[in-house]
Design a protein around this motif. Structure first.
Motif, short mmCIF file in Angstrom:
data_model
loop_
_atom_site.label_atom_id
_atom_site.label_comp_id
_atom_site.label_asym_id
_atom_site.label_seq_id
_atom_site.Cartn_x
_atom_site.Cartn_y
_atom_site.Cartn_z
N UNK A 1 0.87 -1.17 0.00
CA UNK A 1 0.00 0.00 0.00
C UNK A 1 0.91 1.22 0.00
N UNK A 2 0.63 2.15 -0.90
CA UNK A 2 1.47 3.33 -1.08
C UNK A 2 0.67 4.60 -0.91
N UNK A 3 1.36 5.68 -0.56
CA UNK A 3 0.78 7.00 -0.46
C UNK A 3 1.54 7.90 -1.43
N UNK A 4 0.78 8.65 -2.23
CA UNK A 4 1.36 9.57 -3.20
C UNK A 4 0.95 10.98 -2.80
N UNK A 5 1.93 11.89 -2.74
CA UNK A 5 1.65 13.27 -2.35
C UNK A 5 1.86 14.21 -3.53
N UNK A 6 0.92 15.17 -3.67
CA UNK A 6 0.99 16.19 -4.70
C UNK A 6 0.95 17.56 -4.06
N UNK A 7 1.60 18.53 -4.71
CA UNK A 7 1.49 19.90 -4.22
C UNK A 7 0.19 20.53 -4.75
N UNK A 8 -0.02 21.80 -4.49
CA UNK A 8 -1.26 22.46 -4.89
C UNK A 8 -1.39 22.62 -6.40
N UNK A 9 -0.29 22.41 -7.13
CA UNK A 9 -0.33 22.47 -8.60
C UNK A 9 -0.36 21.07 -9.22
N UNK A 10 -0.68 20.08 -8.38
CA UNK A 10 -0.74 18.67 -8.80
C UNK A 10 0.59 18.11 -9.27
N UNK A 11 1.68 18.69 -8.79
CA UNK A 11 3.01 18.16 -9.10
C UNK A 11 3.34 17.10 -8.04
N UNK A 12 3.84 15.96 -8.51
CA UNK A 12 4.18 14.86 -7.61
C UNK A 12 5.31 15.27 -6.68
N UNK A 13 5.07 15.13 -5.38
CA UNK A 13 6.10 15.41 -4.38
C UNK A 13 6.87 14.13 -4.07
N UNK A 14 6.13 13.04 -3.88
CA UNK A 14 6.80 11.79 -3.57
C UNK A 14 5.83 10.65 -3.31
N UNK A 15 6.39 9.44 -3.25
CA UNK A 15 5.62 8.23 -2.99
C UNK A 15 6.26 7.54 -1.81
N UNK A 16 5.44 7.06 -0.89
CA UNK A 16 5.89 6.37 0.30
C UNK A 16 5.17 5.02 0.38
N UNK A 17 5.91 3.95 0.70
CA UNK A 17 5.25 2.66 0.93
C UNK A 17 4.78 2.63 2.37
N UNK A 18 3.49 2.36 2.56
CA UNK A 18 2.91 2.31 3.91
C UNK A 18 2.98 0.92 4.51
N UNK A 19 2.70 -0.11 3.69
CA UNK A 19 2.78 -1.50 4.13
C UNK A 19 3.28 -2.36 2.98
N UNK A 20 3.80 -3.52 3.33
CA UNK A 20 4.26 -4.49 2.32
C UNK A 20 3.13 -5.40 1.92
#
Length: 74
Positions: free
Chosen positions: A55-74
């Protein structure tokens, strides 16, 4: 900032295509039902001998630019 979660389950063979750059973009469906497309380079850090799973989390800034992806669980 916007945060969306998604699951990814790639076999080692599928993950290898992304890792080697043969596949340029990843398309996933977020838990909200939204389809997300992003450059494959962002999952390379998550490839292991079992592929890419979790399970992953993807973060975007206010302009919908990708900030990063983090794995939450395997």
């Amino acid at each position: 900032m916007t945060r969306l979660r998604f699951r990814m389950n790639l076999t080692p063979e599928q993950a290898l295509r992304y890792y080697q750059g043969m596949a340029k973009a990843v398309i996933v469906t977020a838990e909200t039902g939204q389809r997300l497309s992003f450059p494959a380079e962002h999952i390379r850090q998550f490839v292991d001998s079992r592929g890419v799973n979790g399970l992953f989390s993807m973060e975007f800034d206010d302009n919908n630019k990708l900030i990063g992806i983090t794995r939450l669980t395997h």
